[in-house]
Write a protein that holds these residues in place. Structure first.
Motif, PDB file in Angstrom:
ATOM      1  N   GLU A  94      62.664  45.944  39.402  1.00  7.04           N
ATOM      2  CA  GLU A  94      63.544  47.081  39.111  1.00  7.04           C
ATOM      3  C   GLU A  94      64.164  47.602  40.404  1.00  7.04           C
ATOM      4  O   GLU A  94      63.451  47.998  41.327  1.00  7.04           O
ATOM      5  N   GLY A 102      68.952  53.732  31.738  1.00  3.64           N
ATOM      6  CA  GLY A 102      69.685  54.848  31.132  1.00  3.64           C
ATOM      7  C   GLY A 102      68.906  55.543  30.030  1.00  3.64           C
ATOM      8  O   GLY A 102      69.474  56.388  29.333  1.00  3.64           O
ATOM      9  N   MET A 270      72.568  45.476  27.411  1.00  2.00           N
ATOM     10  CA  MET A 270      74.010  45.656  27.618  1.00  2.00           C
ATOM     11  C   MET A 270      74.624  44.665  28.602  1.00  2.00           C
ATOM     12  O   MET A 270      75.841  44.506  28.645  1.00  2.00           O
ATOM     13  N   ARG A 280      80.453  48.080  23.191  1.00  2.95           N
ATOM     14  CA  ARG A 280      79.335  48.963  23.543  1.00  2.95           C
ATOM     15  C   ARG A 280      79.008  49.825  22.335  1.00  2.95           C
ATOM     16  O   ARG A 280      79.824  49.922  21.398  1.00  2.95           O
ATOM     17  N   GLY A 282      77.328  53.070  22.969  1.00  3.80           N
ATOM     18  CA  GLY A 282      77.042  54.440  23.370  1.00  3.80           C
ATOM     19  C   GLY A 282      75.569  54.760  23.123  1.00  3.80           C
ATOM     20  O   GLY A 282      74.728  53.862  23.162  1.00  3.80           O
TER      21      GLY A 282
HETATM   22  O1  AHZ Z   1      68.399  49.820  37.909  1.00  2.76           O
HETATM   23  C1  AHZ Z   1      68.848  49.077  36.788  1.00  2.76           C
HETATM   24  C2  AHZ Z   1      68.333  49.639  35.452  1.00  2.76           C
HETATM   25  O2  AHZ Z   1      67.081  50.269  35.582  1.00  2.76           O
HETATM   26  C3  AHZ Z   1      68.249  47.676  36.759  1.00  2.76           C
HETATM   27  N1  AHZ Z   1      68.981  46.695  37.607  1.00  2.76           N
HETATM   28  C4  AHZ Z   1      70.318  46.491  37.638  1.00  2.76           C
HETATM   29  N2  AHZ Z   1      70.613  45.510  38.513  1.00  2.76           N
HETATM   30  C5  AHZ Z   1      69.452  45.078  39.041  1.00  2.76           C
HETATM   31  C6  AHZ Z   1      69.100  44.088  39.994  1.00  2.76           C
HETATM   32  N3  AHZ Z   1      67.788  43.921  40.309  1.00  2.76           N
HETATM   33  C7  AHZ Z   1      66.827  44.687  39.699  1.00  2.76           C
HETATM   34  N4  AHZ Z   1      70.025  43.321  40.583  1.00  2.76           N
HETATM   35  C8  AHZ Z   1      68.398  45.835  38.458  1.00  2.76           C
HETATM   36  N5  AHZ Z   1      67.114  45.643  38.786  1.00  2.76           N
HETATM   37  O3  AHZ Z   1      68.399  47.264  35.412  1.00  2.76           O
HETATM   38  C9  AHZ Z   1      68.181  48.387  34.573  1.00  2.76           C
HETATM   39  C10 AHZ Z   1      69.199  48.323  33.443  1.00  2.76           C
HETATM   40  O4  AHZ Z   1      68.901  49.345  32.536  1.00  2.76           O
HETATM   41  P1  AHZ Z   1      70.029  49.968  31.587  1.00  2.76           P
HETATM   42  O5  AHZ Z   1      69.412  51.094  30.878  1.00  2.76           O
HETATM   43  O6  AHZ Z   1      71.277  50.202  32.365  1.00  2.76           O
HETATM   44  O7  AHZ Z   1      70.373  48.711  30.613  1.00  2.76           O
HETATM   45  P2  AHZ Z   1      69.864  48.328  29.149  1.00  2.76           P
HETATM   46  O8  AHZ Z   1      70.697  47.166  28.753  1.00  2.76           O
HETATM   47  O9  AHZ Z   1      68.363  48.190  29.111  1.00  2.76           O
HETATM   48  O10 AHZ Z   1      70.232  49.605  28.285  1.00  2.76           O
HETATM   49  C11 AHZ Z   1      71.566  49.972  28.125  1.00  2.76           C
HETATM   50  C12 AHZ Z   1      71.626  51.308  27.440  1.00  2.76           C
HETATM   51  C13 AHZ Z   1      72.984  51.584  26.872  1.00  2.76           C
HETATM   52  S1  AHZ Z   1      74.376  51.583  27.814  1.00  2.76           S
HETATM   53  C14 AHZ Z   1      75.346  51.955  26.463  1.00  2.76           C
HETATM   54  C15 AHZ Z   1      76.810  52.136  26.583  1.00  2.76           C
HETATM   55  O11 AHZ Z   1      77.296  52.311  27.722  1.00  2.76           O
HETATM   56  O12 AHZ Z   1      77.503  52.060  25.519  1.00  2.76           O
HETATM   57  N6  AHZ Z   1      74.625  52.078  25.366  1.00  2.76           N
HETATM   58  C16 AHZ Z   1      73.296  51.881  25.560  1.00  2.76           C
HETATM   59  C17 AHZ Z   1      72.292  51.988  24.475  1.00  2.76           C
END
Ligand code: AHZ
Length: 305
Positions: A94, A102, A270, A280, A282
């Motif tokens: 992480e 998020g 995502m 997306r 949201g």
């Molecule tokens: O810090 C980032 C976050 O905790 C981590 N991360 C990103 N790049 C990294 C890298 N090395 C290590 N190079 C990295 N860690 O990845 C995590 C991504 O979590 P997130 O909550 O952004 O993504 P998710 O796909 O699990 O959830 C998305 C939630 C969303 S965004 C959205 C919209 O914009 O419409 N809707 C929802 C439900």
């Protein structure tokens, strides 16, 4: 570990709850009215951390599955994988100090979190309470979901999480037939990864594994990392780019398309919207839960093939 102090639960070994609550007076009574700590030397503190951290790094240089990103998709994947296959060494990388991505808020700095059915079944599995609104459920605070999931994941003995560590490249091997395969990740402390242009030599580290699950979220300062790297490495022609918000189209599309996008690399959450060009959704989190579970199934399929 003193085994008498622990109980086996379906979430792994947990401390037995104490039968009485600890008050200041209870503790102070045993020490002449003063609350005193057992003595310690500063070096013991350093050694307690260094020994465990670097032994873990040594051990996890070869992992069974590396999950990149501890957001809702990555953490759900880790929970499902680690609980179904306690024999696997699962390593989560992480980039942020705080894991959770998020999922600490429901949307636009508001606290309630909406999860569409049938993903509410995962809340029942990890024991997160919610209000049932028919087609969807609402958790009173997104942090209740994320902190519970995190505690379940971290309590599992086969899971290691390294925070403040960024995946800054993929290991890509080529077999004798010329087929390229993701065979691990290249890591560095996030502060180092962010400062490569200010220092001359800060070489990274590596973790090899047969399966990488990438769940780095949609594009942002660090997001969609592996999708973008696949393009620059020539394994993907171009990014699909995330499309506009459509809750009804996006969640099933993300879950159903969670897959091995390149040999050895499964993409979830995502990040897939950037890879495939999907909408997306949201602030509805059912798709992230479903995608994390599907990614765990895909990882097991690849491992067993
Ligand atoms: O810090 C980032 C976050 O905790 C981590 N991360 C990103 N790049 C990294 C890298 N090395 C290590 N190079 C990295 N860690 O990845 C995590 C991504 O979590 P997130 O909550 O952004 O993504 P998710 O796909 O699990 O959830 C998305 C939630 C969303 S965004 C959205 C919209 O914009 O419409 N809707 C929802 C439900």
């Amino acid at each position: 570990l003193d085994n008498n102090k622990f109980v086996e639960t379906r979430f792994g070994k947990q401390l037995k709850p104490s039968s009485k609550s600890t008050t200041y007076d209870d503790v102070a009574e045993n020490y002449d009215g003063q609350y005193r700590f057992a003595p310690i030397q500063e070096a013991q503190v350093s050694r307690a951390m260094i020994k465990r951290y670097f032994e873990t790094m040594y051990d996890r240089a070869i992992s069974d599955v590396v999950i990149v990103g501890a957001g809702s998709a990555g953490l759900t994947c880790a929970y499902h994988l680690a609980s179904t296959r306690p024999d696997l060494k699962i390593t989560i990388i992480e980039a942020n100090v705080a894991p959770g991505g998020g999922a600490w808020l429901g949307g636009q700095l508001m606290t309630p979190m909406v999860i569409r059915k049938p993903a509410d079944r995962f809340l029942q599995e990890i024991c997160v309470p919610y209000e049932d609104e028919g087609a969807y459920v609402v958790v009173k605070h997104a942090a209740l979901f994320t902190s519970t999931l995190l505690s379940r994941v971290l309590a599992m003995p086969n899971v290691v999480m390294m925070n403040a560590t960024a995946v800054e490249d993929l290991i890509i091997h080529e077999d004798h037939a010329g087929q390229q395969r993701v065979a691990g990740v290249v890591t560095n402390w996030t502060l180092v990864a962010l400062n490569h242009d200010t220092q001359s030599c800060m070489d990274p580290n590596t973790i090899t594994c047969p399966v990488v699950v990438s769940a780095t979220g949609h594009d942002g300062p660090m997001g969609a990392f592996s999708a973008k790297r696949l393009v620059s490495a020539g394994l993907l022609k171009e990014l699909g780019n995330m499309r506009g918000l459509d809750m009804n189209r996006s969640e099933p599309a993300i879950v159903n398309n969670t897959r091995e996008v390149a040999p050895g690399l499964i993409m979830a959450g995502m990040e897939l919207s950037e890879h495939d060009g999907k909408n997306r959704m949201g602030p509805t989190f059912g798709g992230m839960i479903g995608s994390g579970i599907k990614a765990a199934h895909e990882a097991l399929r690849v491992l067993d093939s």
